[in-house]
Scaffold this active site. Sequence first.
Site, mmCIF file in Angstrom:
data_model
loop_
_atom_site.group_PDB
_atom_site.id
_atom_site.type_symbol
_atom_site.label_atom_id
_atom_site.label_comp_id
_atom_site.label_asym_id
_atom_site.label_seq_id
_atom_site.Cartn_x
_atom_site.Cartn_y
_atom_site.Cartn_z
ATOM 1 N N HIS A 110 18.222 26.050 31.819
ATOM 2 C CA HIS A 110 18.775 27.397 31.677
ATOM 3 C C HIS A 110 20.228 27.438 32.177
ATOM 4 O O HIS A 110 21.132 27.886 31.476
ATOM 5 C CB HIS A 110 17.909 28.373 32.480
ATOM 6 C CG HIS A 110 18.393 29.790 32.474
ATOM 7 N ND1 HIS A 110 17.772 30.782 31.752
ATOM 8 C CD2 HIS A 110 19.436 30.397 33.100
ATOM 9 C CE1 HIS A 110 18.410 31.923 31.929
ATOM 10 N NE2 HIS A 110 19.424 31.718 32.757
ATOM 11 N N GLU A 111 20.429 26.959 33.392
ATOM 12 C CA GLU A 111 21.775 27.036 33.982
ATOM 13 C C GLU A 111 22.755 26.150 33.235
ATOM 14 O O GLU A 111 23.927 26.498 33.084
ATOM 15 C CB GLU A 111 21.739 26.696 35.479
ATOM 16 C CG GLU A 111 20.883 27.648 36.331
ATOM 17 C CD GLU A 111 21.232 29.129 36.169
ATOM 18 O OE1 GLU A 111 22.372 29.449 35.798
ATOM 19 O OE2 GLU A 111 20.319 29.968 36.385
ATOM 20 N N HIS B 102 24.171 28.145 30.414
ATOM 21 C CA HIS B 102 25.311 28.997 30.784
ATOM 22 C C HIS B 102 26.577 28.139 30.870
ATOM 23 O O HIS B 102 27.645 28.530 30.411
ATOM 24 C CB HIS B 102 25.083 29.646 32.153
ATOM 25 C CG HIS B 102 24.151 30.820 32.134
ATOM 26 N ND1 HIS B 102 24.373 31.930 31.353
ATOM 27 C CD2 HIS B 102 23.004 31.068 32.818
ATOM 28 C CE1 HIS B 102 23.394 32.814 31.560
ATOM 29 N NE2 HIS B 102 22.552 32.312 32.441
#
Length: 703
Positions: free
Chosen positions: A497-498, A501
Amino acid sequence: MTRRTALFLLLMLATIVPTGAQAPAAASADNPLLREWTTPFKVPPFSEIKPEHFLPAIKEAIAQNRTEIAAIANDTQPATFSNTFEALENSGELLAKVQGVFNALTGAETNPQLQAVNREVTPLVSALRDEVRLNEKLFQRIKAVYDARAKGSLTPIQAKLVEEVYKGYVRAGASLDPAKKEQLKKVNAELSMLTLKFADNQLHDTNEFKLVIDRQEDLKGLPPSVVAGGAAAAKAANMPGKWVYTLQAPSIWPFLQYADSRDLRRQILAAYTSRGDRNDQWDNKKTLSRIAALRVERSQLMGFKSYADFALEENMSKTPAGVYNLLNQLWTPARNVALREAADLQASIDKEGGTFKLEAADWRYYTEKVRKARFDLDEQALRPYFKLDNVVQGAFAVANKLYGITFTPRPDLPTYHPEVRAYEVKDANGEHLSVFFTDYHPRPGKRTGAWSGAMRGASVRNGKVVRPLATNVCNFSRPAGDEPALLTLEEVNTLFHELGHALATFLGKVPYPTIARFPRDFVEVPSQIMENWCLEPEVLKMYAKHYKTGEVIPAALIEKIEKSAQFNQGFITVEYLAASFLDMDWHTLATTAEQDATAFEKASMEKIRLLPEIPPRYRSPFYTHVFSGGYSAGYYAYIWSEVYDKDAFQAFVEKGNLFDPATAKAFRRLLEQGGTVDAMTAYKTFRGKDASVEPLLKARGLK
Ligand SMILES: [Zn+2]
């Protein structure tokens, strides 16, 4: 360029002007934050930067920025895109540079000294921001360029910047007449006071309640770690020998999951759902009704019907109707599955010989029993397949297969902590894209949770391309004993997920930082889409290898993970959607009359026929996300983003290739554009059509 020379002179001037006792000219020369950085990629020279350097540097940067803004506002030449908008984008370079490092450190490696600086500079920075927003001369120059925008020869991206900056001022009240400006000020002042009060009351009621247990038999059902947690909390509360459970997440949820005592489960849940609703001095009902009314007043001052109309204009969803349309499409399937789940739980109660009807305090408890019977997924048995280094390499490999980008370790680059690793991210053709810092383990001085940031964003400043310094900061399990760091399933998801980003940061190509960001309801799409890859069997084969034997994670285990991921999704989706409807109902009010909060919430939940066994995730009197946080008319954004990330991933699935080059190229284009193109238009260009809720419903097992 003459303008650049002028700016340079201004910078010089600002450096010479003393900005307070702490920042004499001599100190500036010794302050590494105020010097040009000669490190590779202009990475902050961390070893030279000391906590005491920040305060003088930030004060000086604020002074410089103030001088720059004054020069733009007081320019005697007619306003142009270049001398107004571009000049604004180019201003504040030093402040951005210092704050980038400062924010990274206060999040990931803070100490009392930095915290003190933070307390001192936060009001200074927000005062500067207000000053710029309220600068009438500046607004007139912005408006002049905005009004003439059709006649000029602005490129589409320049036109977008003009529109967004102008809109930002107007939305803050810059174009109101003096009487209305006064009214707005009053509304804003009352709102900021009430939203603080709301949060304080919620905090009070959360902290006040303690479930104190002094009989061993009341602990029945609780796993040893939960018992130990209760004992530790009791000790901290000066009640040694007893057990204490609180309304904090790590305490109440396991208690509701495991405690055999139905009476105690009811007690703790009742305390949780009655926060802000106890008819005492901390009651939030009147406060929240007033907040809702004031938001209507403010929105109507700006010419909008309701607060949601005002707030959503900035989002991908655009209108309340757009949000309701999506929520409604999800509601019925989710509710139907929750009804089935409720029947399953009732059957489990009946089988045990229970003679009662399922209620809210039973849901988590019986769900845990059904989960154990059906899946028996031992989280601990998975971890050997998720060695941190392998997962990192797996996530990098996915990024590489999609976009061709590479990650080269750069142990030579300065970092703020020995555990931080630095990489250079390069494009497929070898071109430098970004520096990437990863910081994966908890430490004292690091905030909890996981986040992706940038010490420096991408931009074009004074004609020069600036590439980002991106970070991923997490709190993953540390190595224990002889074992390397082995991640839980949730941590694996978070890592992907990170990185998602961060990918948006690496690939971003927007020259103007003001319009680089995605809207709130799209910002999680680039991150959440990465989670779709991490558990695909094809991808797991690339990285999920036993840390001792190298054996790839068995297919049976993967299947178990997938099945258990869909378990209880009716409940999870319903409690979330109910809270989203509640938020939208409050914020589509078109009257400044204050509502009876209890009756309002009841009517709102009856309208969607909410199951009595599932309270909304947040009831109005403790809904801090929307009555004191930044999620008003925005709680829906989580699932909105998820609809779009699941649908975007479906584009790859439909091609029969999870790394389909053409689809990846189109998605990369979307990431590069950031907020410069309307998110809905950009998405439809990528997908060739609007998103469907079907992939999300399937993924959650709701269809
Ligand atoms: Zn995120």
